[in-house]
Design a protein around this motif. Structure first.
Motif, short mmCIF file in Angstrom:
data_model
loop_
_atom_site.label_atom_id
_atom_site.label_comp_id
_atom_site.label_asym_id
_atom_site.label_seq_id
_atom_site.Cartn_x
_atom_site.Cartn_y
_atom_site.Cartn_z
N TYR A 22 35.32 41.89 42.07
CA TYR A 22 35.83 43.19 41.62
C TYR A 22 37.06 43.64 42.40
N PRO B 124 40.98 43.72 43.37
CA PRO B 124 42.11 43.66 42.43
C PRO B 124 43.02 42.44 42.64
N GLY C 65 46.54 44.20 39.97
CA GLY C 65 46.15 45.53 39.53
C GLY C 65 44.86 45.60 38.73
N ARG C 66 44.17 44.47 38.55
CA ARG C 66 42.93 44.47 37.78
C ARG C 66 41.88 43.65 38.50
N ASP D 180 37.91 40.30 35.59
CA ASP D 180 38.55 40.55 34.28
C ASP D 180 39.49 39.42 33.90
N HIS D 181 40.27 38.95 34.86
CA HIS D 181 41.20 37.85 34.58
C HIS D 181 40.44 36.59 34.15
N GLU E 181 38.99 36.99 30.59
CA GLU E 181 40.02 36.91 29.55
C GLU E 181 40.53 35.49 29.39
N THR F 255 31.94 46.78 34.38
CA THR F 255 32.24 47.67 33.26
C THR F 255 31.47 47.20 32.03
#
Length: 229
Positions: A25, A27, A30-31, A35-36, A39, A62
């Motif tokens: 979690y 960054p 910036g994320r 998440d990367h 995706e 999330t």
């Protein structure tokens, strides 16, 4: 081959990465790192869906039900990575058959290349499964208790293991349960399969498929994310 589901164990704390958050979690560009990774996986045409395994006390994930149009499910993992992977395998949708191949990919490997995933699925899918990796190219040293070099080890036939790793659903679940019942914590899925008598195929992949482990790795991952697809 039909599209495969991918299990992403993300229940660990990643203490070597430092920081106030579990590393998945923290960054990158910036994320959150996770998440990367999600995706990158969801963008691959041969991946049908994602199942993320999180800690029971996770307050950072999330709640979403899809990534890039691919379904995303979650389940709760265990105290070791192998227990989390088994929980993920068990939580896959019922339409994922016992003999269907499934992928397992580290949450902290956001830079895996699409071409490497394709190569793994194509080659390992012709047999009993396999994993991405790379032959050792550096000189390998054996250290003594005081961190002095005590000898040089042969590197012929030795590989670094990456993910994704790909095996049939029921066979992987059985191998993981056998290891757990024996009190052995396996470091990856291939080790469980090896213990159960299998011989996973080693498929060479790009060495920029790094696993983010230390604070310095975050900057490298950010750099690579802009260059790998």
């Amino acid at each position: 081959m039909d599209a495969l589901w991918c299990v992403i164990p993300a229940a660990g704390k990643g203490v070597r990465a430092g920081g106030d958050l579990p590393k998945q979690y923290q960054p990158v560009a910036g994320r959150p790192l996770l998440d990367h990774t999600l995706e990158r996986l969801a963008a691959h045409p041969l991946i049908a869906g994602l199942l993320v395994v999180i800690a029971a006390d996770d307050t950072h994930f999330t709640a979403i039900d899809q990534v890039n149009g691919k379904p995303l499910l979650t389940t709760v993992g265990g105290s070791e990575r192998s227990y989390s992977v088994l929980a993920g395998i068990d939580a896959l949708p019922s339409e994922v058959a016992a003999d269907a191949f499934v992928l397992v990919h580290d949450a902290a490997r956001p830079c895996v290349r699409a071409a490497d995933i394709t190569r793994l699925i194509t080659l390992a899918g012709q047999g009993e499964g396999g994993l991405l990796g790379a032959p050792l190219r550096d000189t390998l040293k054996r250290a003594d208790a005081n961190s002095h070099s005590a000898g040089t080890e042969p590197r012929d036939g030795r590989w670094r293991a990456f993910t994704p790793q790909m095996f049939r659903r029921a066979e992987l679940a059985r191998a993981l349960r056998l290891a757990a019942d024996a009190g052995i914590v396996v470091s990856d899925e291939a080790m469980a399969i090896e213990r159960a008598g299998g011989r996973p195929l080693l498929v060479e992949g790009s060495e920029d498929n790094i696993k983010v482990t230390t604070p310095a790795d975050f900057a490298l991952a950010e750099f690579l994310l802009g260059r790998t697809r």
